[in-house]
Design an enzyme around this catalytic site. Structure first.
Site, PDB file in Angstrom:
ATOM      1  CE  LYS A 109      41.761  30.628  41.083  1.00  0.00           C
ATOM      2  NZ  LYS A 109      40.849  31.218  40.098  1.00  0.00           N
TER       3      LYS A 109
ATOM      4  CG  ASP B 188      41.175  34.639  38.759  1.00  0.00           C
ATOM      5  OD1 ASP B 188      41.652  34.260  37.676  1.00  0.00           O
ATOM      6  OD2 ASP B 188      41.248  33.971  39.806  1.00  0.00           O
TER       7      ASP B 188
END
Ligand code: ATR
Length: 275
Positions: free
Chosen positions: A47, A101
């Site tokens: 990420k 997220d």
């Protein structure tokens, strides 16, 4: 959950998992782009690395400093200098990085625990990748006070410093609270493995001093922390709602259609817990 959602909407799409070594990440993203993939999800440890590997960053990825979703699209209008531009008479695909997220954390906290974040006092355990995103996102919701506790205190202090700069109205410290809190949130990886202890040091802080406990871990369904929290009478939730919402937001980014949340939730529960 994505394949169930594609089927529900009659889309002839497939969601597949590929294990990629971090050293091959750039090549893997370029390969997916070359094969006309609609997009990608990325997980640990990709990420942060992916932030420098996409043509453009959506505000969500800029804000939270991590990319978990990539969308490939044909560039329209004037192509920026860093895009590969016109190839063979058609505009090449370009990639945009998003973060779904962060919003999923607060959405799940509100939905699953009915927590009012504005003005809340929150004890957050963990200062790794997940802890950092959770801390910054929660701080952005005008909470009153954040207690960041981590095994390696220097990492909690680094995040606390960032919060002080970005959200000066939020009180932040890196020790256990003295008084009651509204929520304990576990963002450590302690609890993932069978037999793991609880990440909360109950000599430092009692579960009787919080109303609600959220564990980002969703497998196992009930960690040692959640079990103890239930026994202490707290409202509890695990990270499945967060997983669902980050997925639903990614689905909407790729397809441009509203995610069928119930279908996705049922598919998730079936796959993760065999229900
Ligand atoms: P993620 O991306 O899932 O957040 P990570 O960045 O590796 O993964 O972070 C793991 C978190 O769990 C960290 O806060 C880590 O604490 P340290 O920063 O001290 O390493 C925490 N963690 C992992 N194992 C732990 C353990 N046995 N006890 C306490 N905390 C632990």
């Amino acid at each position: 959950m994505h394949n169930a959602a594609f089927a529900a909407l009659g889309l002839n799409w497939r969601y597949l998992a590929f294990e990629v070594d971090p050293k091959n990440l750039r090549a893997a993203i370029a390969g997916a782009q070359a094969m006309n993939f609609a997009g990608l999800n990325l997980t640990v440890p990709h990420k942060l690395l992916a932030v420098d590997m996409v043509d453009a960053l959506d505000d969500s990825a800029k804000k939270w400093g991590a990319v978990n979703t990539i969308k490939f699209a044909r560039s329209t209008g004037v192509s920026p200098a860093n895009l590969s531009g016109i190839e063979g008479g058609t505009l090449a695909l370009h990639s945009t990085g998003f973060n779904t997220d962060a919003d999923a954390i607060t959405q799940s906290l509100r939905e699953d625990l009915k927590v009012e974040l504005r003005g809340a006092k929150i004890l957050l355990l963990g200062a790794g990748g997940a802890g950092r995103t959770a801390a910054l996102k929660i701080a952005s919701e005008n909470v009153a006070e954040l207690f960041l506790v981590n095994r390696t205190q220097s990492k909690a202090e680094e995040i606390a410093g960032e919060i002080k700069r970005q959200f000066p109205s939020v009180k932040v410290s890196t020790v256990y609270p003295k008084d009651n809190v509204d929520l304990i949130l576990n963002a450590t990886s302690l609890g993932l493995k069978h037999g793991d202890a609880s990440p909360l040091d109950e000599n430092e802080f009692s579960l009787k001093q919080t109303r609600a406990v959220y564990d980002m871990i969703y497998r196992p369904e009930e960690t040692a922390l959640l079990k103890a929290a239930k026994a202490a009478g707290c409202k509890t939730a695990n990270g499945l709602g967060m997983l669902l919402h980050q997925g639903a937001k990614a689905f909407e980014i790729w397809t441009g259609q509203t995610a069928p949340l119930d279908v996705m939730r049922r598919a998730l529960e079936g796959n993760v817990y065999g229900q």
